[in-house]
Each structure stands twice: as C-alpha cells, then as structure tokens.
Design a protein around this motif. Structure first.
Motif, PDB file in Angstrom:
ATOM      1  N   GLY A  92       0.814  -1.212   0.000  1.00  0.00           N
ATOM      2  CA  GLY A  92       0.000   0.000   0.000  1.00  0.00           C
ATOM      3  C   GLY A  92       0.841   1.252   0.000  1.00  0.00           C
ATOM      4  N   ASP A  93       1.935   1.236   0.750  1.00  0.00           N
ATOM      5  CA  ASP A  93       2.807   2.400   0.859  1.00  0.00           C
ATOM      6  C   ASP A  93       3.456   2.753  -0.480  1.00  0.00           C
ATOM      7  OD1 ASP A  93       4.470   4.372   2.389  1.00  0.00           O
ATOM      8  OD2 ASP A  93       6.066   3.033   1.746  1.00  0.00           O
ATOM      9  N   SER A  94       3.908   1.748  -1.218  1.00  0.00           N
ATOM     10  CA  SER A  94       4.611   2.005  -2.472  1.00  0.00           C
ATOM     11  C   SER A  94       3.669   2.435  -3.597  1.00  0.00           C
ATOM     12  CB  SER A  94       5.379   0.750  -2.920  1.00  0.00           C
ATOM     13  OG  SER A  94       6.466   0.494  -2.077  1.00  0.00           O
ATOM     14  N   SER A  95       2.495   1.819  -3.656  1.00  0.00           N
ATOM     15  CA  SER A  95       1.623   1.993  -4.820  1.00  0.00           C
ATOM     16  C   SER A  95       1.127   3.419  -5.014  1.00  0.00           C
ATOM     17  CB  SER A  95       0.424   1.048  -4.715  1.00  0.00           C
ATOM     18  OG  SER A  95       0.839  -0.304  -4.711  1.00  0.00           O
ATOM     19  N   THR A  96       0.944   4.163  -3.931  1.00  0.00           N
ATOM     20  CA  THR A  96       0.398   5.516  -4.062  1.00  0.00           C
ATOM     21  C   THR A  96       1.449   6.616  -3.952  1.00  0.00           C
ATOM     22  OG1 THR A  96      -0.175   5.489  -1.693  1.00  0.00           O
ATOM     23  CG2 THR A  96      -1.892   4.841  -3.246  1.00  0.00           C
ATOM     24  N   ASN A  97       2.728   6.238  -3.872  1.00  0.00           N
ATOM     25  CA  ASN A  97       3.791   7.243  -3.832  1.00  0.00           C
ATOM     26  C   ASN A  97       3.724   8.202  -5.017  1.00  0.00           C
ATOM     27  OD1 ASN A  97       5.167   6.701  -1.462  1.00  0.00           O
ATOM     28  ND2 ASN A  97       6.515   5.191  -2.390  1.00  0.00           N
ATOM     29  N   ILE A  98       3.344   7.666  -6.177  1.00  0.00           N
ATOM     30  CA  ILE A  98       3.454   8.415  -7.431  1.00  0.00           C
ATOM     31  C   ILE A  98       2.289   9.355  -7.699  1.00  0.00           C
ATOM     32  CG2 ILE A  98       5.009   6.857  -8.661  1.00  0.00           C
ATOM     33  CD1 ILE A  98       2.667   5.291  -9.621  1.00  0.00           C
ATOM     34  N   ILE A  99       1.299   9.399  -6.796  1.00  0.00           N
ATOM     35  CA  ILE A  99       0.156  10.282  -7.039  1.00  0.00           C
ATOM     36  C   ILE A  99      -0.080  11.254  -5.891  1.00  0.00           C
ATOM     37  CG2 ILE A  99      -1.019   8.704  -8.610  1.00  0.00           C
ATOM     38  CD1 ILE A  99      -2.835   7.881  -6.279  1.00  0.00           C
ATOM     39  N   THR A 100       0.871  11.356  -4.968  1.00  0.00           N
ATOM     40  CA  THR A 100       0.694  12.291  -3.866  1.00  0.00           C
ATOM     41  C   THR A 100       1.691  13.443  -3.939  1.00  0.00           C
ATOM     42  OG1 THR A 100       0.894  12.598  -1.468  1.00  0.00           O
ATOM     43  CG2 THR A 100       2.084  10.725  -2.427  1.00  0.00           C
TER      44      THR A 100
END
Length: 517
Positions: free
Chosen positions: A447-455
């Motif tokens: 979960g931590d890695s997957s949304t790094n690119i959209i925040t």
C-alpha cells in the motif's frame, strides 16, 4: 495555452477508447487549472494553518505507541494561528528550506550530472544504448532500472527520471512517457528489488519494536520480505511497461516539442574514445569504492556498518559516479580543455534549477507546517483505528489494510514514520488473528509504495513536475497525477493479486518467514 488546448484535443481523440481515458483527461484538465505548483503549495500551507486552529479549538488528539521511538505518545493538534505559531513560521522558514531533504540531494548530485551532460558523456552513452538495445525493450529497461535504483536511496529521482525522458525522446517517443516510466519504477516500485536495501532493516526494526510493545515474544529479520520483493521486481517491470505502452503513450500522443536529439545517432570517433576512457575511469572508481566499503575493516564503515555512509555519503558518491567518468570522457573527447570548462558545465547545470529552488521553498513550508500541526499523524492514527474497528478477518482484512496504508500514504510521505505509527496497532492485531509480523509488514509495503506516485506530499513530487515542464511548459500537477494514476491503480491491483496467490499457496515470503503463524 494554445499548445495545451491542442494537446487536450489530441488526448480527446486518443482517449475515446472508454470512460477511463476521459477520466484521466478530466483529472489533467482540472489539475492544470490549479495555480502554479509553487503558488499551490503556498495556498495549501495557508489552509493547513487555518485547519490547525479549527482542530486545536475542537480538542482533536490521538494516543498511540510509537514503535520508532519506543514510547507511548499522545498527540494533540497544534494551532499556528497564535503567537507560538507565528514565531514558528518566521523562525523556521529558512531552515525548512535549507533542511528540505530533496534540495541538497538534487543539487549535489546535479553537480556531477552537469559534468556528465556538459561533456557529452550522457548523450554519447544514450546513443550507444539506443543503438544496442532493441526498441521493444527500452521501456522495460527504464522501469527495471528505476526499481533497482532504490538500492541507492533517492538517486533514481535525481538521475533516472530525467534520463528516462532523454532516452524516450532520442527514440522519437514522448519524453513525458519516459519520465512516467522511470518515476513509476523508482517510486511506485519502491519496495521491490532484487537486493536488500536500506528500507528493509529500517521497517523490520520498527516491526520488532511493535512486537515488544504488544508483549509478543518474536522478532523478524531485515530479509523477511525478500522472496516476495524479488518476484515483485519483475511484476512491477512488466506492469510498468504495459501501462506505459498501452495507456500512457497512446494518451500523450505524438510529441511535437523542440527537445530533439542530434540529427545523427552515430557515435563519433571522439565520442568512442571518450566512452572508452569513461569506462576505464568508472571501473577504477568502482574498484576504489569497493575497497572502501566491502572489507571488514573498510574505511567507510563505522563499527562494521555502512549505515552512516548509506544515509550521508551516498549522494556525494553519486555525484562522483558521474563526475569522474564525465571528466575522463571530456578530456578524451576534447570537450574539456581546462578547469574553466568544468566549472562552466557545473554552473550551467545549477542555472537550470532556479524554478526548482522556488518550488522547494514553498513545498518545504507546507510539508513542515503539516508535520508541526500534527494533522498528518492524527489522520494516520484515526484511519488505522477505523480499520481496526471494521472487524474483517482473513484476506479481506489484508486487502483493506493495504488500501488504508495506500490512503494514509497520500498524507504522510515517510514510510518509516507511517509504519512507526501503524505497526504498534496492526502488528499485534494481525498476530492475534493468525498472521505473522512479516506478512503484516509486507502488506503495508504494498500500500505504501503503490500511491507514492500520485501524492504531492511525496518529497520528490515537485522535482518530477519540474522535469516534466522542461519538455512541456504547460504541464502541471494535474498532468503528472493523471499520467501516474494508471500506474498506481495497476500496481495496487497487480501487487494485491500476487499477494493473494502467495496467500492461497502458502509460500514463504522470505528466509524463514511465512504468512501464517
């Protein structure tokens, strides 16, 4: 704006394949109507100040055990609309900026990159790469290199993301697609790797403290997630390649910008000499670094550990990694005739970072305000408590946990800070439900890695926006988020499916580490 309107018309045509294309276009259209990123960060900082006062007056607070610092904490919302808050804003403005982690990382590394670029080493190397690599594999190579760059901490953001654009434009492909592919590998695949990185011992240490806090007599090793992360490297490479070529590039359309490569892709005689000299210099440099880091009593080790070097000395090493072969190339290829040329290349590299410096100032204020007011921690703890109260069991609980970790990641960028808050709650809870601490930590990392690119709260997000604007001045936060959303969604889905397969088969997730107790 005329160029932007033309691009949006082109995307309307390429995005007619379904609602998803229209959805991404609407994200970009809406996002790019926002103010300049620097102005947006300023406005967000003002909003945080106002919300902090509201939260303070309402008595908003949370209590939790922080495994990172091994202590029980009660955190209250801190107002910035008072004398103390005013003093903080004025007294910390400079240190917020100078202490902004990406600032020093980028500027120091760019000194070396500037030499490599100015002398022609990067251009010649890329031409060699393009000529020697089958075009069908370029995307996969960029994504894979991004994933592997995590071993070198933040180097991927500084080096590989802009290189991704250069590689793509050299092959007459859209440079923003190259930026997206590299960014997806570096940040979206942050927890995947073929090697054990600095994050593994950091997270496992926090997990062990959470076990102690939960009175559980168990401990885990830094290698506890290695098997799964090894396989994840290939999964992220495949998914990142597919998203780039099937979703992102068709949507971006044909690139009509002015950043074209040289007319000739042939490597000249002087460039061949330079590449040979650079290769020798790089081999010598690598040998020296191995001598300084590998032996038991190596000079860069402190008490047998490279931890200090990894955290503090890696960025200057990255600078030397580019500077040493760059100088060798320049001397052999006759693009460096004196020290004035070297300083000139460095200065030119720094002169291109003006916009980035302005952006960093306001981004640093916003992120530090968010941290100072404790709003991020309160949001994380409240979200974790909500998930605990849901009462799911089995794999649905794991999926929900992954989604909550991904959501919280939108508001707190540091992986260790989030895990320090979440681990004391979820590690004991999952343990009593039959899941090992290793497996809980693994689910968190997905979960931590997957949304790094959209925040936008991810420290290097502003850096990527600046890289994109080099090739398309109308690009903004909306452009980057809309481009990266498909990666985030596919990574989250693909990673969760892989975890589900692992769960059903009961495979070990690392040496001596399993899913169930």
């Amino acid at each position: 704006m005329e160029k932007f309107d033309q691009r949006m018309e082109q995307k309307k045509e390429t995005g007619k394949k379904g609602l998803f294309g229209k959805f991404l276009n609407s994200i970009e259209r809406t996002g790019n109507k926002l103010p300049h990123p620097a102005t947006l960060f300023l406005l967000l900082a003002v909003i945080v100040v106002v919300i902090s006062e509201i939260a303070f007056r309402s008595g908003l607070a949370v209590s939790f055990y922080d495994a990172k610092y091994k202590t029980e904490k009660t955190v209250e919302a801190v107002s910035m609309l008072n004398a103390e808050g005013l003093r903080f804003m004025l007294n910390s403005a400079t240190t917020n900026f100078t202490g902004f982690h990406p600032l020093g990382t980028v500027l120091v590394a760019m000194l070396g990159v500037g030499i490599a670029e100015g002398t022609g080493l990067i251009n010649a190397s890329l031409k060699k790469l393009v000529l020697s690599t089958p075009p069908k594999l370029i995307t996969a190579v960029v994504v894979f290199a991004g994933v592997m760059s995590n071993v070198a901490s933040d180097a991927g953001y500084v080096v590989l993301v802009p290189l991704g654009a250069i590689v793509f434009v050299s092959m007459n492909r859209h440079p923003l697609a190259g930026i997206a592919a590299a960014f997806a590998g570096v940040s979206g695949g942050f927890s995947a790797n073929l090697l054990i990185g600095t994050l593994d011992p950091l997270l496992s240490g926090i997990t062990n403290e959470a076990l102690v806090a939960g009175s559980i007599e168990a401990s885990i090793l830094p290698t506890s997630n290695y098997y799964f992360m090894f396989v994840s490297t290939f999964l992220i490479t495949i998914l990142g390649t597919w998203v780039t070529e099937k979703i992102v590039e068709p949507r971006l359309g044909e690139y009509k910008g002015s950043h074209n490569t040289e007319d000739s892709m042939l490597v000249s005689r002087d460039e061949k000499k330079g590449l040979k000299a650079a290769g020798i210099a790089l081999a010598i440099f690598a040998g020296v670094m191995l001598f300084l880091t590998v032996p038991e009593n190596a000079m860069l080790k402190v008490d047998g550990s490279l931890k200090e070097f990894t955290y503090n000395g890696l960025v200057p090493t990255i600078m030397l990694f580019f500077l040493v072969p760059g100088l060798a190339f320049g001397i052999a290829a006759k693009t460096v005739k004196s020290d004035k040329d070297v300083i000139g290349y460095m200065s030119k590299s720094m002169s291109t970072m003006g916009g980035y410096l302005v952006l960093c100032f306001f981004a640093a204020q916003f992120i530090n305000y968010f941290s100072h007011t404790n709003l991020g921690i309160i949001l994380a703890v409240k979200g974790a408590e909500f998930l605990k109260s849901i009462g799911f069991t089995g794999f649905p609980l794991i999926v929900t946990f992954i989604l909550v970790a991904g959501f919280i990641n939108l508001f707190i960028g540091s992986a260790s800070a989030k895990w320090g808050i979440m681990a004391p709650i979820f590690v004991p809870m999952m343990y009593h439900l039959g899941f090992t601490p290793e497996f809980t930590q693994l689910a968190y990392r997905i979960g931590d890695s997957s949304t790094n690119i959209i925040t936008p709260l991810m420290s290097y997000f502003a850096v990527i926006v600046v890289f994109a604007q080099k090739y398309d001045k109308d690009s903004g936060i909306g452009t980057l988020i809309s481009t990266m959303v498909p990666y985030s969604m596919i990574f989250l889905l693909g990673w969760t499916i892989l975890l589900g397969i692992w769960y059903l088969l009961g495979l070990p997730i690392g040496p001596g580490a399993f899913i169930g107790l």
